[in-house]
Scaffold this motif. Structure first.
Motif, PDB file in Angstrom:
ATOM      1  N   ASP A  71       0.862  -1.183   0.000  1.00  0.00           N
ATOM      2  CA  ASP A  71       0.000   0.000   0.000  1.00  0.00           C
ATOM      3  C   ASP A  71       0.899   1.234   0.000  1.00  0.00           C
ATOM      4  N   LYS A  73       0.164   4.292  -0.518  1.00  0.00           N
ATOM      5  CA  LYS A  73      -0.416   5.435   0.176  1.00  0.00           C
ATOM      6  C   LYS A  73      -0.007   5.419   1.650  1.00  0.00           C
ATOM      7  N   GLU A  74      -0.014   4.254   2.248  1.00  0.00           N
ATOM      8  CA  GLU A  74       0.447   4.119   3.634  1.00  0.00           C
ATOM      9  C   GLU A  74       1.950   4.345   3.727  1.00  0.00           C
ATOM     10  N   SER A  76       3.760   6.256   1.773  1.00  0.00           N
ATOM     11  CA  SER A  76       3.993   7.691   1.628  1.00  0.00           C
ATOM     12  C   SER A  76       3.735   8.427   2.936  1.00  0.00           C
ATOM     13  N   ARG A  77       2.705   8.014   3.652  1.00  0.00           N
ATOM     14  CA  ARG A  77       2.425   8.624   4.956  1.00  0.00           C
ATOM     15  C   ARG A  77       3.523   8.283   5.958  1.00  0.00           C
ATOM     16  N   SER A 155       5.453  11.085  -4.062  1.00  0.00           N
ATOM     17  CA  SER A 155       4.837  10.089  -4.936  1.00  0.00           C
ATOM     18  C   SER A 155       5.279  10.318  -6.366  1.00  0.00           C
ATOM     19  N   GLN A 172      -2.241  15.031  -7.468  1.00  0.00           N
ATOM     20  CA  GLN A 172      -1.330  14.431  -6.493  1.00  0.00           C
ATOM     21  C   GLN A 172      -1.197  15.316  -5.252  1.00  0.00           C
ATOM     22  N   GLU A 175      -4.410  15.030  -3.125  1.00  0.00           N
ATOM     23  CA  GLU A 175      -4.465  13.736  -2.449  1.00  0.00           C
ATOM     24  C   GLU A 175      -3.451  13.653  -1.316  1.00  0.00           C
ATOM     25  N   SER A 176      -2.268  14.223  -1.507  1.00  0.00           N
ATOM     26  CA  SER A 176      -1.245  14.176  -0.456  1.00  0.00           C
ATOM     27  C   SER A 176      -1.635  15.035   0.742  1.00  0.00           C
ATOM     28  N   ASN A 179      -3.959  12.956   2.588  1.00  0.00           N
ATOM     29  CA  ASN A 179      -3.288  11.787   3.150  1.00  0.00           C
ATOM     30  C   ASN A 179      -2.455  12.146   4.365  1.00  0.00           C
TER      31      ASN A 179
END
Length: 518
Positions: A71, A73-74, A76-77, A155, A172, A175-176, A179
């Motif tokens: 994942d 997205k996870e 990136s966090r 990303s 992007q 979304e960031s 996030n």
């Protein structure tokens, strides 16, 4: 030093747990990119690194069988949580841009299209066949990191042939922000002229705390806000939305500026420069039927560079727009310095493609190519987190550089960090488990054949449809294949009668001449 090592070890352990499958091979490959990418000519050559404990076939297993289950997205966090410092200022700065991934010989790779690519050959068009990627980075606040062109990766997303890179980059950013839970924090996005389009401004409006800084062409037209009507004036008619026009290339149309400031600085070559900064508040750009831009004003900034003798250096001034509800919180000097930092992402593109093998992965699978770009960003994140305690051992030809002459070793560059990361790995170790001998694989079963991939055509973006010119009803009327239209007979008769009157010819004479000619 021990604190940084513990911080990096904890990050690597949490990152290791983010991979549900093939995590050991992924970590080995990640360390090989970070420590051995600068001496490798291909991706498969990374298997010769000391940190890669497996065989070269594990590279394909890690990318094709392990990374698809992660994942990102996870992840990136996770990178954001480890790279953001406690003394972070109120503004979070995002830099986005697009870069090509040339794949001219991958005839079976899907969605290859014509994309922009700088070409040094004189007379050649700056294009190539391949893919385009939109990369989003964050700018750190520490001055030493800024001087060494460090950025925080967020990303990388492939731009489809039916998409536009600037619109993908703005999505992007939105979304960031969601996030990272930065909806209530002041965020700044920085882009070049490509990010000044109408759709980019519409996307930037989705976040109330986002300020979008972009460059604008020197021939654009902006408009001041219309003056409010007086009480004795009539209120009939449509309300005026745009005032007088300001053409950036025509100084006679420029209204008086709202503020003027000067910024003195010294270039890397030791030359003194002065930036003369003028700003106009609440100007408007024209919109369209789908976007009423009169409700979204922006601040305009003009920057002229002069030397010590007040001699203008550049022929044309730099024009920057500051767009967003919180635009007045960004001073003209801050807007200019933020836009100057946009070029740091170009340094990352060069380092990523030359040292991290960012565009070197040759695969016919489009999904594997996208995963490889994400993995290279993680390798850069490792270098960023370990840069403070990596030993800096310059080469003999590097000791003449300015920072070594001045004994300025407080911060190292990404290239220097990659050279010393192999020694860092010997100290921090790896969370990957030791290699287990599994013997020789049985291979593909007898009779099973691989499906041959089909060749893919290169996609050319369609041009705008040209308006077909109006055809005369008298030209080649007898050669037309389609059936005649009786309703046009009256039109023809009227047209012929007008022409006969102008020529002083009677209809009888005309019919006789027409019949005799046949």
């Amino acid at each position: 030093m021990q604190e940084t090592i513990n911080h990096l070890q904890k990050f690597r352990k949490d990152l290791y747990n983010c991979f549900p499958k093939r995590r050991d091979a992924i970590m080995n490959l990640l360390d090989a990119i970070s420590s051995y990418g600068h001496v490798s000519n291909s991706v498969v050559q990374l298997s010769k690194a000391d940190s890669f404990e497996r065989q070269y076939s594990s590279i394909t297993d890690a990318i094709g069988d392990g990374l698809p289950h992660a994942d990102f997205k996870e992840i990136s966090r996770l990178v954001y949580n480890y790279t953001s410092s406690e003394n972070e200022t109120q503004a979070y700065r995002f830099i986005t841009d697009c870069t090509p991934n040339p794949r001219p010989y991958a005839k079976r790779l899907k969605d290859r299209h014509i994309t922009h690519c700088p070409n040094q050959a004189p007379g050649n068009k700056p294009i190539c066949v391949g893919h385009q990627y939109s990369v989003l980075m964050m700018r750190p606040e520490i001055q030493a990191e800024q001087s060494k062109r460090w950025l925080i990766p967020v990303s990388a997303q492939r731009v489809n042939s039916d998409q536009k890179g600037n619109e993908v980059g703005m999505n992007q950013i939105i979304e960031s922000i969601d996030n990272f839970d930065l909806q209530e924090k002041l965020c700044i996005s920085i882009g070049d002229t490509l990010y000044s389009t109408e759709q980019c401004r519409i996307t930037a409006k989705k976040q109330d705390k986002l300020v979008h800084i972009f460059r604008i062409s020197g021939n654009r037209n902006l408009y001041v806000r219309p003056e409010p009507k007086l009480d004795n004036q009539s209120s009939k008619g449509r309300k005026k939305e745009f005032g007088s026009k300001m053409n950036l290339g025509n100084k006679s149309t420029h209204p008086p500026y709202d503020s003027y400031q000067e910024l003195n600085f010294v270039t890397a070559n030791g030359k003194k420069r002065v930036a003369k900064i003028k700003s106009w508040n609440d100007l408007l750009l024209r919109g369209s039927r789908h976007y009423n831009s009169s409700k979204d004003p922006m601040n305009l900034i003009q920057v002229e560079l002069v030397d010590e003798d007040s001699k203008v250096i550049a022929k044309r001034p730099l024009w920057i727009c500051v767009f967003g509800y919180e635009r007045h919180k960004i001073s003209p000097i801050d807007a200019y310095t933020n836009y100057k930092s946009r070029f740091d992402i170009e340094h990352f593109f060069r380092f990523g493609k030359q040292k991290l093998l960012l565009s070197a992965y040759q695969t016919p699978e489009i999904e594997h190519e996208e995963l490889w770009w994400q993995l290279c960003l993680l390798a850069y994140s490792q270098l960023y987190l370990g840069k403070d305690d990596i030993s800096n051992n310059p080469e003999p030809w590097e000791r003449y550089l300015k920072e070594y002459k001045q004994n300025d070793k407080s911060m190292i560059s990404p290239s220097q960090a990659q050279k010393g990361f192999a020694d860092m790995l010997k100290i921090i170790g790896t969370p990957a488990r030791p290699v287990i001998e599994r013997g020789k694989e049985s291979g593909r079963l007898f009779g099973n054949k691989q499906v041959l991939r089909e060749s893919q055509d290169i996609i050319f973006k369609s041009q705008k449809t040209l308006k077909t010119p109006a055809q005369s009803i008298l030209l080649d009327s007898e050669k037309r294949v389609h059936p005649s239209k009786p309703e046009r007979i009256t039109v023809i008769i009227t047209l012929v009668q007008k022409l006969l009157r102008k020529a002083n010819i009677t209809p009888t004479d005309f019919s006789n001449l027409l019949l005799n000619s046949t």
